[in-house]
Design a protein around this motif. Structure first.
Motif, PDB file in Angstrom:
ATOM      1  N   LEU A  34     -55.504   0.733  88.633  1.00 22.97           N
ATOM      2  CA  LEU A  34     -55.709  -0.105  87.464  1.00 22.97           C
ATOM      3  C   LEU A  34     -55.173   0.654  86.253  1.00 22.97           C
ATOM      4  O   LEU A  34     -54.975   1.870  86.321  1.00 22.97           O
ATOM      5  CB  LEU A  34     -57.197  -0.402  87.267  1.00 22.97           C
ATOM      6  N   LYS A  47     -47.203  -1.604  88.514  1.00 23.00           N
ATOM      7  CA  LYS A  47     -48.284  -1.979  87.609  1.00 23.00           C
ATOM      8  C   LYS A  47     -49.618  -1.938  88.349  1.00 23.00           C
ATOM      9  O   LYS A  47     -49.979  -0.903  88.897  1.00 23.00           O
ATOM     10  CB  LYS A  47     -48.027  -3.341  86.965  1.00 23.00           C
ATOM     11  N   ILE A  48     -50.350  -3.029  88.386  1.00 27.04           N
ATOM     12  CA  ILE A  48     -51.731  -3.061  88.852  1.00 27.04           C
ATOM     13  C   ILE A  48     -51.779  -3.660  90.259  1.00 27.04           C
ATOM     14  O   ILE A  48     -51.269  -4.756  90.482  1.00 27.04           O
ATOM     15  CB  ILE A  48     -52.586  -3.895  87.884  1.00 27.04           C
ATOM     16  N   ASP A  93     -53.002  -3.435  73.650  1.00 27.82           N
ATOM     17  CA  ASP A  93     -53.329  -4.185  74.863  1.00 27.82           C
ATOM     18  C   ASP A  93     -54.640  -3.669  75.430  1.00 27.82           C
ATOM     19  O   ASP A  93     -54.694  -2.648  76.082  1.00 27.82           O
ATOM     20  CB  ASP A  93     -52.200  -4.139  75.907  1.00 27.82           C
ATOM     21  N   ASN A 108     -55.314   1.174  81.812  1.00 24.42           N
ATOM     22  CA  ASN A 108     -55.781   0.944  80.442  1.00 24.42           C
ATOM     23  C   ASN A 108     -54.888   1.729  79.488  1.00 24.42           C
ATOM     24  O   ASN A 108     -54.673   2.929  79.695  1.00 24.42           O
ATOM     25  CB  ASN A 108     -57.215   1.430  80.243  1.00 24.42           C
ATOM     26  N   SER A 142     -61.672  -1.841  82.789  1.00 26.16           N
ATOM     27  CA  SER A 142     -61.537  -1.523  84.212  1.00 26.16           C
ATOM     28  C   SER A 142     -62.830  -0.926  84.753  1.00 26.16           C
ATOM     29  O   SER A 142     -63.526  -0.197  84.039  1.00 26.16           O
ATOM     30  CB  SER A 142     -60.414  -0.503  84.430  1.00 26.16           C
ATOM     31  N   CYS A 177     -57.894  -3.528  77.715  1.00 24.50           N
ATOM     32  CA  CYS A 177     -58.283  -3.896  79.079  1.00 24.50           C
ATOM     33  C   CYS A 177     -59.607  -3.223  79.420  1.00 24.50           C
ATOM     34  O   CYS A 177     -59.934  -2.169  78.879  1.00 24.50           O
ATOM     35  CB  CYS A 177     -57.233  -3.444  80.091  1.00 24.50           C
ATOM     36  N   THR A 234     -57.398 -12.004  77.122  1.00 23.29           N
ATOM     37  CA  THR A 234     -57.417 -11.749  78.561  1.00 23.29           C
ATOM     38  C   THR A 234     -56.410 -12.666  79.250  1.00 23.29           C
ATOM     39  O   THR A 234     -56.455 -13.883  79.079  1.00 23.29           O
ATOM     40  CB  THR A 234     -58.825 -11.989  79.126  1.00 23.29           C
ATOM     41  N   GLN A 276     -60.439  -5.231  87.132  1.00 23.90           N
ATOM     42  CA  GLN A 276     -60.207  -5.180  85.693  1.00 23.90           C
ATOM     43  C   GLN A 276     -59.798  -6.534  85.131  1.00 23.90           C
ATOM     44  O   GLN A 276     -59.264  -7.392  85.846  1.00 23.90           O
ATOM     45  CB  GLN A 276     -59.148  -4.143  85.339  1.00 23.90           C
ATOM     46  N   ASN A 277     -60.076  -6.717  83.841  1.00 28.14           N
ATOM     47  CA  ASN A 277     -59.424  -7.745  83.038  1.00 28.14           C
ATOM     48  C   ASN A 277     -58.232  -7.093  82.360  1.00 28.14           C
ATOM     49  O   ASN A 277     -58.357  -6.000  81.781  1.00 28.14           O
ATOM     50  CB  ASN A 277     -60.364  -8.293  81.961  1.00 28.14           C
ATOM     51  N   TRP A 278     -57.079  -7.750  82.438  1.00 22.36           N
ATOM     52  CA  TRP A 278     -55.890  -7.235  81.759  1.00 22.36           C
ATOM     53  C   TRP A 278     -55.646  -8.103  80.539  1.00 22.36           C
ATOM     54  O   TRP A 278     -55.432  -9.313  80.650  1.00 22.36           O
ATOM     55  CB  TRP A 278     -54.681  -7.250  82.693  1.00 22.36           C
ATOM     56  N   TRP A 291     -53.522  -8.875  77.030  1.00 23.44           N
ATOM     57  CA  TRP A 291     -52.236  -8.656  76.368  1.00 23.44           C
ATOM     58  C   TRP A 291     -51.895  -9.942  75.636  1.00 23.44           C
ATOM     59  O   TRP A 291     -52.748 -10.813  75.461  1.00 23.44           O
ATOM     60  CB  TRP A 291     -51.204  -8.227  77.405  1.00 23.44           C
TER      61      TRP A 291
END
Length: 359
Positions: free
Chosen positions: A171, A160-161, A102, A173, A106, A104, A323, A124-126, A128
């Motif tokens: 955030l 989580k975020i 996954d 990673n 940040s 990411c 993303t 951030q872009n997450w 998954w």
């Protein structure tokens, strides 16, 4: 995609958990099915094997943070599933460490606004797998004597975020490295403890007190600034901003020599380098959540390994990383903290202001 559900939770930890489970019952059932398929395909673990690993972590959670164990029990009962299935969701990063990818990106950036007040951005872009996107939720949690939490999380997962009412933000990673230590806390539980803290310093002390069960990265910040926490069961390491008050992290260890990757995370170093390239071109003036989204987080250089990643249809569905959402947290001196969230939809329209959700 359809807008994720938004739920507000309060009361005892069991009540918070029960209402979480009952409100997201459908999403939790889908999450369990998706992750068990991933566990089987990635690590050859059947349900019994997953439960064996989850049971060890459950004992640690019960011993070290019993209030969050009560919440996990509540989620399971509210959703009508086995408690070990919910533990497995909360320790999925530790159960199959090194198998998931996954990816990411940040950043944190502390700047001075037009009014002369400092602003700490955490964004951030997450990335998954697509099936998880339909099981995300915007969650608000009120607990007596603790800051109010606002986060984007996966259904069934306690932390989580996001950020809290005391302007502490986190955030995440993923890092891929051995070993794991079941006597320490899983990363999603540590994220929840950070979000229950009144300062970043208090959050860091919680992490040091309980330890991380696996190698992971948390970007932690408050109004005083931010730091990259490269965590490992062996040794933690903090990375602080340089002169430009900017930090970035992707999915490989930068300075923590205790973290030994079994193999290089594809595209991680390229994304990190690309982030710094873009920052040099845009500078800190007139910064805004929209500007961060349209410059850094919408960047498609390097194809499937880009900061804004599209799904690679050539790979098996349980490892088609893309993303799923972007979040920009804004901690501003003298103001209430805020965050904007945008969910990815395979086109540049995802950064359109009309698609922005306030967390």
């Amino acid at each position: 995609m359809t807008t994720p559900p938004r739920i507000s939770l309060s009361g005892t930890n069991y009540e918070i958990g029960y209402n979480h489970g009952s409100s997201l019952r459908v999403q939790i059932a889908r999450q369990i099915e998706s992750y068990y398929e991933m566990f089987q395909n990635s690590s050859k673990l059947d349900r019994e094997g997953v439960h064996r690993r989850a049971r060890e972590y459950e004992a640690t959670i019960l011993k070290l943070v019993p209030h969050l164990h009560q919440e996990i029990v509540g989620i399971a009962e509210g959703a009508g599933v086995d408690v070990l299935d919910i533990v497995a969701l909360n320790v999925r990063s530790e159960i199959v460490l090194g198998e998931f990818q996954d990816g990411c990106t940040s950043i944190s950036w502390k700047v001075v606004g037009e009014d002369g007040k400092s602003i700490q951005y955490l964004a951030q872009n997450w990335d998954w797998v697509r099936p998880v996107q339909q099981n995300l939720a915007l969650v608000e949690i009120e607990q007596e004597g603790k800051p109010t939490i606002k986060m984007v999380t996966e259904a069934g997962i306690v932390g989580k975020i996001g950020y809290n009412s005391h302007s502490v933000g986190v955030l995440l990673n993923a890092l891929r490295a051995s070993p794991t230590d079941t006597s320490k806390l899983p990363i999603h539980v540590l994220l929840r403890l950070c979000l229950e803290s009144r300062t970043a310093s208090e959050a860091l002390s919680q992490i040091e007190k309980y330890g991380a069960a696996s190698a992971q990265h948390i970007l932690l910040g408050d109004l005083s600034g931010a730091q990259c926490l490269e965590l490992s069961p062996i040794r933690n390491h903090c990375i602080y901003p340089k002169d430009n008050n900017f930090l970035a992290h992707t999915n490989h260890p930068i300075e923590n020599t205790a973290i030994k990757e079994p193999s290089e995370f594809p595209g991680s170093k390229e994304r990190l380098g690309r982030t710094h390239e873009i920052v040099e071109t845009i500078g800190p003036k007139n910064l805004s959540p929209h500007r961060l989204r349209e410059t850094i987080f919408n960047d498609g250089k390097n194809g499937n390994f880009s900061i804004c990643a599209s799904e690679n249809a050539c790979k098996p569905k349980w490892i088609r990383i893309m993303t799923l959402f972007n979040i920009v947290i804004c901690l501003k001196e003298g103001s209430e903290p805020t965050a904007e969230v945008v969910f990815y939809n395979d086109s540049a329209a995802w950064i359109d202001p009309k698609n922005v959700l306030l967390l």
